[in-house]
Each structure stands twice: as C-alpha cells, then as structure tokens.
Scaffold this active site. Structure first.
Site, PDB file in Angstrom:
ATOM      1  N   SER A   2      41.439  50.719  37.418  1.00  0.00           N
ATOM      2  CA  SER A   2      41.145  50.556  35.992  1.00  0.00           C
ATOM      3  C   SER A   2      41.667  51.761  35.234  1.00  0.00           C
ATOM      4  CB  SER A   2      39.618  50.457  35.806  1.00  0.00           C
ATOM      5  OG  SER A   2      39.252  50.579  34.455  1.00  0.00           O
ATOM      6  N   TYR A  54      30.828  53.740  36.820  1.00  0.00           N
ATOM      7  CA  TYR A  54      31.985  52.855  37.007  1.00  0.00           C
ATOM      8  C   TYR A  54      33.262  53.681  37.121  1.00  0.00           C
ATOM      9  CZ  TYR A  54      35.433  49.198  36.003  1.00  0.00           C
ATOM     10  OH  TYR A  54      36.511  48.343  36.055  1.00  0.00           O
TER      11      TYR A  54
END
Length: 245
Positions: free
Chosen positions: A139, A152
């Site tokens: 990501s 995250y």
C-alpha cells in the site's frame, strides 16, 4: 486470447473480492492455471465460473499456518508445481491509537504481515524449484504513514522490509520479488473499519477522487509477472491521479 502465462501456476490469496479477484481473473485470461484462496470459499465458486481458464478454489485463512501449508500443497498436487504467488490477503481497521481496540491490531498484524510471511514460507521451496515470482500487495501506507492508520501502516512497512530481505536472499536463485503499493482503490477494504468516524472519513476520501479500480492493480500485476526472466520489476507505486499522498 493472450497466453503469456500459458501453463504457469499461480496462487492468489484474498481472492474472493477486490484486487485478489481481479488479479485471479486477469492471470487466468493470460493462460495461467489459478489457485484462488480466501476465507469466503463460497465466493470463489463464482470466481471459478467467471474465469476463462482452470481455477482451483481453496478455503484459506492466511493467519493459520496449517491452512496455508494445505493450500500450497493442494495447489502443487493439482497443477504439478507453483510459479507465481500473489500475496494479497489484507485487512484495514483504521482507528485512533488512544483507546483503540487492540484486538484489531492483532488481527491486522496476523493477516497483513504474518499471513504474508507464512504464505511465502510455505510456497518458497516450490518457487525456488521453478524460478518463480513472489508478488506482495502492499500500500501507499507502506511508504507514508498517516494519522489513524498507524498499525495498518506498520504492517505494510513490515511487508516492505520483509520483501527486500527476501529479494536479496532469493534473487540470485532466479526468484523475483515484486512489491505493488496501491493508493486508494475502490474495494471492500474500507468496509472492514469498525470505527464510524473512520468509516465516514474513508468514504469521504473515496468520494473526493477518481479512485483506482481493482482491474488497474491487476493490470500492474500482469505487467510485472510477464517480464522476461532477466527483468525484475521490484516495486510499483500506483496512485489515483487525484491522490496527493
């Protein structure tokens, strides 16, 4: 039909929706034989019906090492080997750090980071044998951490570190390691968020831009894994044009 991956065997984790489903379909369209793994095995039957090529549906929980080993074994048993691993299974549960439900932290670490590691560990002997490719879906949060996504981001930074170490370990043995870092993609990922404020913020962010689609990421995967053997595309950062960071 293009068949640049004719006969190659691919295992895709998190294949029941979003990037994983789109990637499985795109690789199947290129001639690959695809093992599609996910916890929601019922959705994989629909994927198998849509795919132009052969798809093996596997119930797979990447947080369970036994489940991971069984999925790899079934893939090799069915197709005779393994050429490409797409580590896509992931969970995003954004929240404030203060007062956070730390069981959500555990779930993200186990799924995003340990799950990715477990799958590499189980698949690597077969990939070394076939001089295969490991593709890690990370990501933009693996490059730039931001408020409310600390854990995250930590898992995605972890994937980057693990992947670079892995690359140095196996690249001279012919195994290529690719990290793809998508920005905002229109998938179910944000629907996992349990904090109503964070959920609303994610929806507002999505509405503010032309988000990427799962197919956009699948196309990048196909590009990376169809390069000549001497070419290793190690990293692809892909954002919506409208996303600033």
């Amino acid at each position: 039909m293009n068949t640049r991956l004719d006969g190659r065997v691919v295992l895709v984790t998190g294949a029941s929706s979003g990037i994983g489903e789109a990637t499985a379909l795109a690789l199947s369209a290129e001639g690959a034989r695809v093992a599609a793994g996910a916890r929601r095995a019922d959705r994989l039957e629909s994927l198998a019906r849509k795919a132009p090529g052969e798809v093996l549906a596997l119930e797979l929980d990447v947080t369970d090492q036994e489940s991971v080993r069984a999925a790899v074994a079934k893939t090799v048993e069915r197709f005779g080997g393994l050429d490409i691993l797409v580590n896509n299974a992931g969970l995003m549960l954004n929240s404030l750090i203060v007062g956070a439900d730390t069981t959500e932290w555990t779930r993200m670490v186990e799924t995003n980071l340990l799950g990715s590691m477990y799958t590499v560990h189980a698949a690597l002997p077969h990939l070394l044998e076939r001089k295969g490719t490991i593709l890690q879906v990370s990501s933009t949060s693996g490059r730039i951490a931001s408020a409310y996504s600390g854990v995250y981001a930590a898992t995605k930074f972890g994937i980057a570190a693990f992947s670079e170490s892995l690359r140095q370990e196996v690249t001279t043995q012919g195994v290529r390691v690719v990290v793809i870092e998508p920005g905002f993609v229109a998938t179910e990922l944000t629907s996992h968020i349990t904090d109503p404020t964070m959920q609303a913020a994610a929806q507002e962010m999505a509405a503010s831009m032309r988000t990427l689609q799962p197919d956009d990421i699948a196309n990048a995967v196909v590009y990376a894994v169809t390069q000549p053997e001497h070419v290793a595309v190690n990293e692809i950062l892909i954002r919506p044009t409208d996303q600033t960071r």
